[in-house]
Design a protein around this motif. Structure first.
Motif, PDB file in Angstrom:
ATOM      1  N   GLN A  38       0.833  -1.200   0.000  1.00  0.00           N
ATOM      2  CA  GLN A  38       0.000   0.000   0.000  1.00  0.00           C
ATOM      3  C   GLN A  38       0.868   1.249   0.000  1.00  0.00           C
ATOM      4  N   LYS A  41      -0.788   5.970   1.260  1.00  0.00           N
ATOM      5  CA  LYS A  41      -1.798   6.136   2.297  1.00  0.00           C
ATOM      6  C   LYS A  41      -1.095   6.142   3.643  1.00  0.00           C
ATOM      7  N   GLU A  44      -3.382   4.843   9.382  1.00  0.00           N
ATOM      8  CA  GLU A  44      -3.861   3.474   9.541  1.00  0.00           C
ATOM      9  C   GLU A  44      -5.320   3.408   9.117  1.00  0.00           C
ATOM     10  N   GLN A  48      -6.255  -2.321   6.856  1.00  0.00           N
ATOM     11  CA  GLN A  48      -4.922  -2.737   7.312  1.00  0.00           C
ATOM     12  C   GLN A  48      -5.039  -3.622   8.538  1.00  0.00           C
ATOM     13  N   LYS A  61       2.868  -1.723   4.338  1.00  0.00           N
ATOM     14  CA  LYS A  61       2.667  -0.279   4.196  1.00  0.00           C
ATOM     15  C   LYS A  61       3.973   0.307   3.676  1.00  0.00           C
ATOM     16  N   CYS A  62       3.917   1.002   2.555  1.00  0.00           N
ATOM     17  CA  CYS A  62       5.119   1.465   1.863  1.00  0.00           C
ATOM     18  C   CYS A  62       5.375   2.948   2.058  1.00  0.00           C
ATOM     19  N   ASN A  63       4.884   3.500   3.143  1.00  0.00           N
ATOM     20  CA  ASN A  63       4.962   4.940   3.340  1.00  0.00           C
ATOM     21  C   ASN A  63       4.959   5.211   4.838  1.00  0.00           C
ATOM     22  N   ASN A  64       5.992   5.858   5.339  1.00  0.00           N
ATOM     23  CA  ASN A  64       6.058   6.165   6.769  1.00  0.00           C
ATOM     24  C   ASN A  64       5.442   7.506   7.132  1.00  0.00           C
TER      25      ASN A  64
END
Length: 175
Positions: A38, A41, A44, A48, A61-64
């Motif tokens: 993902q 986005k 959370e 998820q 999740k590919c985004n911090n």
């Protein structure tokens, strides 16, 4: 699994991620191994939480960041670009290709639209997939070349949306 295809869920309407998640749940229910990457986005979401608890679905999740891309400064965008490119490379690894029946890259087309990755990287993923893998990309827009290489394209079209009235995303409904 039968022959896999390339699916796109595109458009400015709600439901692209929901359609991909529905496919993931259906596939998992039949014993297929699913991985969901993902992108874009930050916060959370309900899916998820649920998907992380389904045995044969892996959720990454590919985004911090917790921000939308339009809220980011240039430094934050560069960090996001590095994260996106790292995970795009992961999709093409043999450990993914050989262990999953369904690969979902949620909002990957938004990464392309926001110039976080090049079109060539997505075309490489499509061209490199084995014939038995179901590959799903979501995002608002797809390029002509990606459309040409896809087998199923569904466009979610916004007719009316609560955002137009100033109603923000609601927990449990939009995220």
């Amino acid at each position: 699994m039968r022959s896999g295809i390339v699916e796109l869920y595109i458009g400015n309407g709600k439901g692209k991620t929901s359609a991909a998640v529905g496919t993931a749940i259906r596939a998992a229910g039949h014993g297929y191994n699913v991985i969901i990457f993902q992108f874009l986005k930050g916060r959370e979401s309900g899916e998820q939480t649920l998907l992380k608890n389904i045995e044969n679905i892996e959720f990454i999740k590919c985004n911090n960041s917790k921000k939308f891309i339009m809220e980011m400064d240039n430094i934050e965008k560069e960090i996001l670009k590095k994260e996106v490119n790292y995970y795009v490379r992961q999709i093409k690894k043999e450990t993914i290709i050989n262990n999953y029946d369904v690969i979902i890259a949620d909002e990957i087309l938004g990464c392309l639209e926001n110039k976080l990755i090049g079109e060539d990287k997505l075309l490489d993923i499509i061209d490199g997939k084995s014939e038995n893998i179901e590959l799903i990309f979501t995002g608002r827009n797809a390029t002509e070349k990606i459309i040409e290489k896809s087998d199923l394209i569904t466009e979610m079209k916004k007719i009316k949306h609560p955002y137009d009235k100033g109603i923000i995303a609601r927990e449990g409904i939009e995220y």
